[in-house]
Design a protein around this motif. Structure first.
Motif, short mmCIF file in Angstrom:
data_model
loop_
_atom_site.label_atom_id
_atom_site.label_comp_id
_atom_site.label_asym_id
_atom_site.label_seq_id
_atom_site.Cartn_x
_atom_site.Cartn_y
_atom_site.Cartn_z
N PHE A 104 0.99 -1.20 0.14
CA PHE A 104 -0.33 0.18 -0.54
C PHE A 104 1.21 1.49 0.36
O PHE A 104 1.08 2.35 -0.32
CB PHE A 104 -0.99 -0.06 0.82
N PHE A 151 -3.72 1.69 -2.47
CA PHE A 151 -4.59 0.78 -2.22
C PHE A 151 -5.30 -0.59 -2.83
O PHE A 151 -5.30 -1.54 -2.53
CB PHE A 151 -5.92 0.90 -1.26
N SER A 154 -2.52 -2.74 -3.43
CA SER A 154 -2.37 -3.86 -2.26
C SER A 154 -3.54 -4.86 -2.25
O SER A 154 -3.32 -5.51 -1.93
CB SER A 154 -2.04 -2.59 -1.05
#
Length: 309
Positions: A104, A151, A154
């Protein structure tokens, strides 16, 4: 989602050093981590409290420092603590959490560096329209896109890895949980997952790197029309940015743009981009930048005056 694995914890092999070296490394990495925290915090405080550093470049720089603090905090504290233990373990859940946060913040940093290159491109190639193009809302939007992009990337990496069956052995040949070392432990064919992971991580690093490369080539070509003073200032800013980009992207591309064969050098290269680069970033950006240095001096003298009062 039920996991088809009976491994509840992993053993990290760490940097595989002799016990004497582990104690030296404990102190060394503790110093590194302290420098990362203090250096990046200093940049955030300086940018936020200085009226002269209100341009988009410093807005991005303060976020880069924040991401660097978070990024190194995912792996460094555990690595430092593990130097003191012979058996370095991590639970399955903590391992997946570490994998998630690592990718992330790492991917967010890649996007942020790309946004910063775009900012330099506009500043140097379209100076008259700079303030109308790079408004505060545009900058905030670009930072938000970086976080959201990080985000999404990830989540994909973590979900792909978490659904693999792990039935032992449970030794990870690394000092933190990353995709390639974990792939080696899965007890099923990981070919498809490996392809998806390489495409995901590798292509993000590579495409952003090419974007950065093109933007800097365009910037350098356009500098020929600038005055020598303007050229020197622009080159100085870009040089520090290019240095950071090479330090961060070089190792990333080497690690993620290939099949999951792990090399013994991987751990050393990982140390480079998880600890050395976040530590060098504040130095690179401040040593070459008079505005930041002046703002820090002012901040320092303000603190001294307050103390004296």
């Amino acid at each position: 989602m039920e996991h088809a694995h009976n491994v509840t914890e992993f053993i990290l092999l760490g940097l595989a050093l002799s016990p004497e070296l582990e104690h030296v490394c404990f102190l060394l990495f503790l110093c590194f981590y302290t420098i990362i925290m203090l250096g990046n915090l200093l940049i955030i405080v300086t940018v936020k409290s200085s009226k002269s550093l209100n341009s988009p470049m410093y807005f991005f720089l303060s976020y880069l420092s924040l991401v660097d603090i978070c990024y190194s905090s995912v792996t460094a504290p555990k690595l430092i603590a593990d130097f003191l233990f012979e058996k370095k373990t991590i639970s399955f859940k903590s391992c997946m959490a570490q994998l998630f946060w690592f990718h992330f913040f790492g991917c967010t940093e890649i996007f942020l560096l790309t946004m910063m290159a775009y900012d330099r491109f506009v500043a140097i190639c379209k100076p008259l329209h700079y303030m109308t193009i790079m408004t505060r809302s545009v900058c905030s939007f670009l930072v938000a896109v970086s976080w959201v992009g990080g985000f999404v990337h990830s989540m994909i990496q973590t979900l792909l890895t978490a659904q693999l069956p792990f039935c032992g052995p449970s030794e990870i040949d690394h000092y933190f949980c990353d995709v390639h070392p974990l792939m080696k432990l899965a007890c099923s064919d990981t070919y498809i997952v490996v392809i998806m992971v390489v495409t995901n991580s590798g292509m993000i690093s590579l495409s952003c790197f090419f974007l950065l490369l093109i933007s800097y080539i365009v910037i350098l070509l356009s500098l020929r029309t600038h005055s020598s003073e303007g050229r020197a200032k622009a080159l100085s800013t870009c040089a520090s940015h290019i240095t950071v980009v090479i330090l961060f992207f070089g190792p990333c591309i080497f690690i993620y743009l290939r099949p999951s064969a792990t090399f013994s050098e991987d751990k050393m290269i990982a140390v480079f981009y998880t600890i050395i680069t976040p530590m060098l970033n504040p130095l690179i950006y401040t040593l070459r930048n008079e505005e930041v240095k002046n703002a820090m001096r002012k901040l320092g003298s303000r603190k001294v005056t307050l103390i004296e009062k």
